[in-house]
Enzyme design. Structure first.
Site, PDB file in Angstrom:
ATOM      1  N   GLU A 123       4.374   0.818  -5.855  1.00 26.76           N
ATOM      2  CA  GLU A 123       3.942   1.666  -4.736  1.00 26.76           C
ATOM      3  C   GLU A 123       4.708   2.991  -4.741  1.00 26.76           C
ATOM      4  O   GLU A 123       4.144   4.040  -4.461  1.00 26.76           O
ATOM      5  CB  GLU A 123       4.099   0.949  -3.390  1.00 26.76           C
ATOM      6  CG  GLU A 123       3.440  -0.426  -3.299  1.00 26.76           C
ATOM      7  CD  GLU A 123       1.982  -0.486  -3.744  1.00 26.76           C
ATOM      8  OE1 GLU A 123       1.299   0.566  -3.763  1.00 26.76           O
ATOM      9  OE2 GLU A 123       1.524  -1.595  -4.100  1.00 26.76           O
TER      10      GLU A 123
ATOM     11  N   MET B 173       0.832  -1.211   0.000  1.00 30.34           N
ATOM     12  CA  MET B 173       0.000   0.000   0.000  1.00 30.34           C
ATOM     13  C   MET B 173       0.866   1.261   0.000  1.00 30.34           C
ATOM     14  O   MET B 173       1.827   1.359   0.766  1.00 30.34           O
ATOM     15  CB  MET B 173      -0.915  -0.046   1.242  1.00 30.34           C
ATOM     16  CG  MET B 173      -1.780   1.177   1.423  1.00 30.34           C
ATOM     17  SD  MET B 173      -2.959   1.375   0.051  1.00 30.34           S
ATOM     18  CE  MET B 173      -3.137   3.159   0.069  1.00 30.34           C
TER      19      MET B 173
END
Ligand code: BES
Ligand code: ZN
Length: 849
Positions: free
Chosen positions: A291, A256
């Site tokens: 990411e 994330m």
């Protein structure tokens, strides 16, 4: 309160939030079962928004206190959030809530993993932390204070203060709540640094549990390579003094992109030669890049609403593919991406879960982080780039960053920068975002008086909610070869916009051999009755590596299909043509390894279904085995010698050169195992000093049925390493003979190390079961039943991971009546569970529709 109500959200209902926020102040008083979260927010009326009642999202929060401008108030609470009366102008909101991270098994919001606090807020997890307008178009700078005795306390942005029992962070870049992150625990850092193109030094850290420091070097190397690449290729520089990555063991996804504080599933960042395969290293390199690239495509420019998810994900997948192509081989990367697209996106787009790249409605947004949004979303960008050209693409991207920095955008904004840069009308192209389903492209050709004509027809079958389709813009890359194998027309992009359209090539002296859809220039199903000798010709001569591979794959599919439907013998003409490529030492070993891989049984089931034939998983397994056996026998004279050329005689390096050799060596070993009963595999296993060789050999031994001792010794050697043990769980279920797969999976669920609440471990067993095609689709339905039992069990703890796993049923309508009925029964059994999560309810409803 838990919100399980299924409510449909529509793109067309979008309205802006009624207030803006300049700054969000947060204080966390950490405690496993009673963390206090204090917030202070200055709200100002948003002049661009319609009048609306004041509403803040909030789920499963225990309210302690709420105040407006210092006066205590009593809001009206619901399962979704709160409402209350607010002043007409600006005001200051304060709230205190209590949450229980230790009890959070959904791994969304603030939760604990091995004693460490960590957050996951995308897409709608922040509302499980405090009351807030939890939507991506509300952007604010965050100031965060963390109180607790954990030695390491991290949040977004730059550190501003720390002392006994507290740390403070400030993120100067306005961001939506989904990019918020907090991590606290007993962690150690693997440090690094990077000097940006404007000369700013950035501190880099990978934070891990003590003991994992030795697995960080590759992640750090990949991060530095990503930072340099984004500067060089997109002109994008990093924008904070520090960039932190944290590895956590319990994580629903891969990783994330929280601003300045990326959180990674430990499987997506930790690596060492002894414990990780070449494939793991390559995936880590790609995810770190992905990411990191979100810092610009996602964070600095974010999404207006979740329907625009492909704006950040499709683009960032496209960027990480470009990166991998540059770091490794573009041809091999492209072939790998197409294999992946066909294995994951095509079934989705051709089944009950089909949806557009930009969906128009959803119940649970977590269910829309799909192969369509990601992979087809990236394909759409690839097509756009091909249509406008590399220079215009670069200019459009510059304009995108310049025009939209700091904004929450839509696909309309994205397309407008291309229209404004090129003057092109992209109205028809935009259908790629709105129309679901995989277009079929058929082609026939004629040659007359030196003119060669290609006649194309496109059509897209109906998909849920979309019975009628319009023609799409298809960039069709074509090259022409003359009969002696020379290229006479280099790659040319034909731009197809009509339902049927012809393209002419003039002045040719002989009828050429066409190479169509080079590089897989559009995500379509190409239907063409190509004679096998022409495919063998392309396999031998095409200058386009993708189409060389595709020609062989086509021949392989045709061969398996004939074996299954007509009881034919393996196609030896294809095998002989393939042999020449495999043995051509001038070619990249990684490419030769890809050439050697057979079409998977799931791919064959898809192909047969498309031809109107009901696939029989047992027959497909038998045909694959027979074909592999035939390859091994036919090539028995040289397999061992060729494998010897794949030996690597240098310290382990995960780069393209060595990993390509190991991939080819591994594919050859699997064939050799059929000849020697596992002797070579056992020798490789015993001598292996890296996980690629060790696991590759173990897979061969399991496939040969000679696995018991090796599996036991592997478990003994690696029992302390969770990531390696995930491989141990997965490998035996994926590689075992289908008639034992369900029993093996079931036996493993009683293993003391089967920690089913850990998503990696759950997926290791059940993801592997679904990969064992004939094993999962065992005629008696036991595979479906076992999986359904466990999905029902996991849903109570972790709806997101459960819902994602439901998609293994997405092809259920393809199979024979008996299997279909059994899958339907299991889906209905899941659907009927009282208290089923919103995530899984939506998935099974769509699957059954
Ligand atoms: N933003 C996502 C992570 C995410 C996905 C959060 C779904 C919440 C719900 C992240 O950028 C991502 O896309 N991760 C991928 C890996 C990537 C290389 C495609 C993942 O986690 O699988
Ligand atoms: Zn992403």
């Amino acid at each position: 309160m838990k919100d399980t109500s299924p409510q449909t959200i529509y793109l067309s209902d979008y309205t802006a939030f009624g207030w803006t926020i300049a700054e969000m102040h947060l204080t966390f008083r950490l405690s496993p079962s009673a963390t206090r979260v204090l917030s202070r927010i200055r709200f100002e009326p948003n002049p661009d928004a319609p009048q609306q009642p004041f509403f803040l999202h909030g789920e499963e929060l225990k309210p302690i206190r709420a105040a407006i401008d210092g006066t205590e108030i009593t809001p009206e609470y619901s399962a979704q959030g709160l409402t209350c009366a607010v002043p007409d102008g600006a005001f200051t909101w304060e709230a205190e809530v209590e949450i229980a991270p230790a009890e959070n098994t959904a791994l969304e919001g603030l939760y604990m993993s091995n004693g460490m606090y960590c957050t996951q807020c995308e897409a709608e997890g922040f509302r499980k932390i405090t009351f807030y307008p939890d939507r991506p178009d509300v952007m604010a700078t965050f100031t965060v204070r963390i109180e607790g005795n954990e030695p390491v306390k991290l949040s977004n942005g730059n550190p501003t203060a720390s002392g006994d029992g507290f740390a403070e962070w400030h993120d100067p870049w306005p961001k939506p709540a989904y990019l918020f992150a907090l991590v606290a625990g007993d962690l150690v850092n693997y440090p690094g640094s990077f000097t940006t193109m404007s000369g700013k030094e950035v501190e880099l850290n990978i934070w891990v549990r003590p003991g994992d420091e030795g697995k960080c070097a590759w992640g750090m190397e990949s991060l530095i390579a990503s930072m340099a690449w984004d500067e060089k290729v997109y002109g994008r520089e990093y924008d904070l003094d520090i960039f932190n990555i944290v590895a956590v063991d319990d994580f629903n996804m891969g990783a994330m992109e929280n601003k300045g504080l990326n959180v990674f599933n430990s499987s997506a960042v930790l690596a060492s030669p002894e414990t990780s395969t070449d494939a793991n290293f390559e995936r880590i390199e790609a995810i770190i890049a992905h990411e990191y690239f979100h810092n610009w495509t996602g964070n600095r420019i974010t999404c207006r609403d979740w329907f625009q998810l492909c704006l950040k994900e499709g683009l960032t997948v496209f960027r990480d593919s470009q990166f991998t192509s540059d770091m490794r081989s573009p041809e091999v990367k492209r072939i790998g991406d197409v294999i992946d697209l066909r294995a994951r996106q095509f079934p989705e787009d051709q089944g009950p879960l089909s949806h557009p790249v930009r969906p128009e409605s959803f119940q649970e947004i977590n269910n829309f982080y799909t192969a369509t949004v990601y992979e087809k979303g990236a394909e759409v960008i690839g097509m756009l780039k091909r249509l406008v050209g590399d220079d215009a693409y670069a200019k459009a991207l510059d304009l995108y960053f310049e025009r939209h920095d700091g904004q929450a955008c839509t696909i309309e904004d994205w397309l407008a920068v291309f229209q404004d840069t090129t003057g092109r009308d992209l109205t028809q192209f935009k259908r790629w975002y709105a129309q679901s389903g995989t277009p079929h492209l058929s082609v026939s050709e004629s040659f007359e008086n030196g003119t060669y004509t290609l006649d194309f027809t496109q059509s897209t079958p109906p998909t849920p909610g979309q019975p009628d389709k319009l023609p799409q813009v298809l960039p069709i890359a074509v090259g022409l070869l003359n009969p002696n194998g020379d290229e006479i027309v280099p790659t040319t992009v034909l731009e197809m916009t009509e339902a049927t359209q012809s393209f002419r090539f003039e002045g040719l002296s002989a009828r050429p051999v066409p190479s169509i859809l080079r590089g897989f220039s559009a995500p379509v199903v190409l239907d063409r009755d190509t004679p096998p000798e022409e495919k063998r010709f392309l396999l031998a001569h095409d200058t386009d590596a993708f189409n060389r591979w595709e020609a062989s794959r086509d021949l392989g599919r045709a061969c398996l299909s004939a074996m299954v439907t007509q009881g034919s013998a393996p196609d030896t003409a294809w095998l002989d043509a393939l042999e020449r490529v495999i043995r051509d030492e001038a070619l990249d070993p990684a490419f030769r390894a890809q050439m050697l891989a057979l079409p998977t049984q799931a791919e064959m089931a898809q192909q047969l279904h498309a031809q109107g034939i009901t696939p029989d998983p047992d027959a497909l397994y038998a045909a694959s085995e027979a074909l592999r056996e035939a390859m091994a026998q036919r090539w028995s004279g040289w397999l061992a010698d060729l494998r010897a050329t794949c030996a690597v005689d240098a310290p382990y390096d995960p780069g393209a050169a060595q990993s390509g050799k190991r991939a080819l060596g591994g594919a050859l070993l699997s064939l050799l195992t059929r000849l020697d009963g596992g002797a070579a595999a056992q020798a490789q296993y015993d001598a292996a000093d890296n996980m690629t060789l060790q696991l590759g050999a173990l897979g061969c031994l399991v496939q040969a049925g000679a696995d018991t001792a090796a599996l036991a010794s592997f478990a003994k050697q690696w029992q302390g390493d969770r990531l390696v043990m995930d491989k141990w769980f997965a490998l035996q279920v994926a590689a075992i003979a289908p008639d034992s797969a369900v029993a093996r999976a079931e036996a493993l669920t009683s293993h003391p190390d089967f920690d089913w609440k850990n998503p990696n471990r759950f997926r290791a067993v059940f993801g592997a079961l679904a990969m064992n095609h004939a094993g999962f689709h065992t005629k008696d339905g036991s595979g479906y039943g076992l999986l359904a039992d466990w999905l029902i069990k996991l849903d109570e703890k972790n709806p997101q991971t459960t819902a994602r796993m439901c998609s293994v049923f997405q092809t259920w309508k393809r199979y024979d009546a008996g299997r279909r009925a059994q899958m339907q029964t299991q889906l209905e059994r899941i659907a009927a569970r009282p208290g089923l999560s919103r995530d899984v309810t939506e998935m099974v409803t769509r699957l059954l529709s």
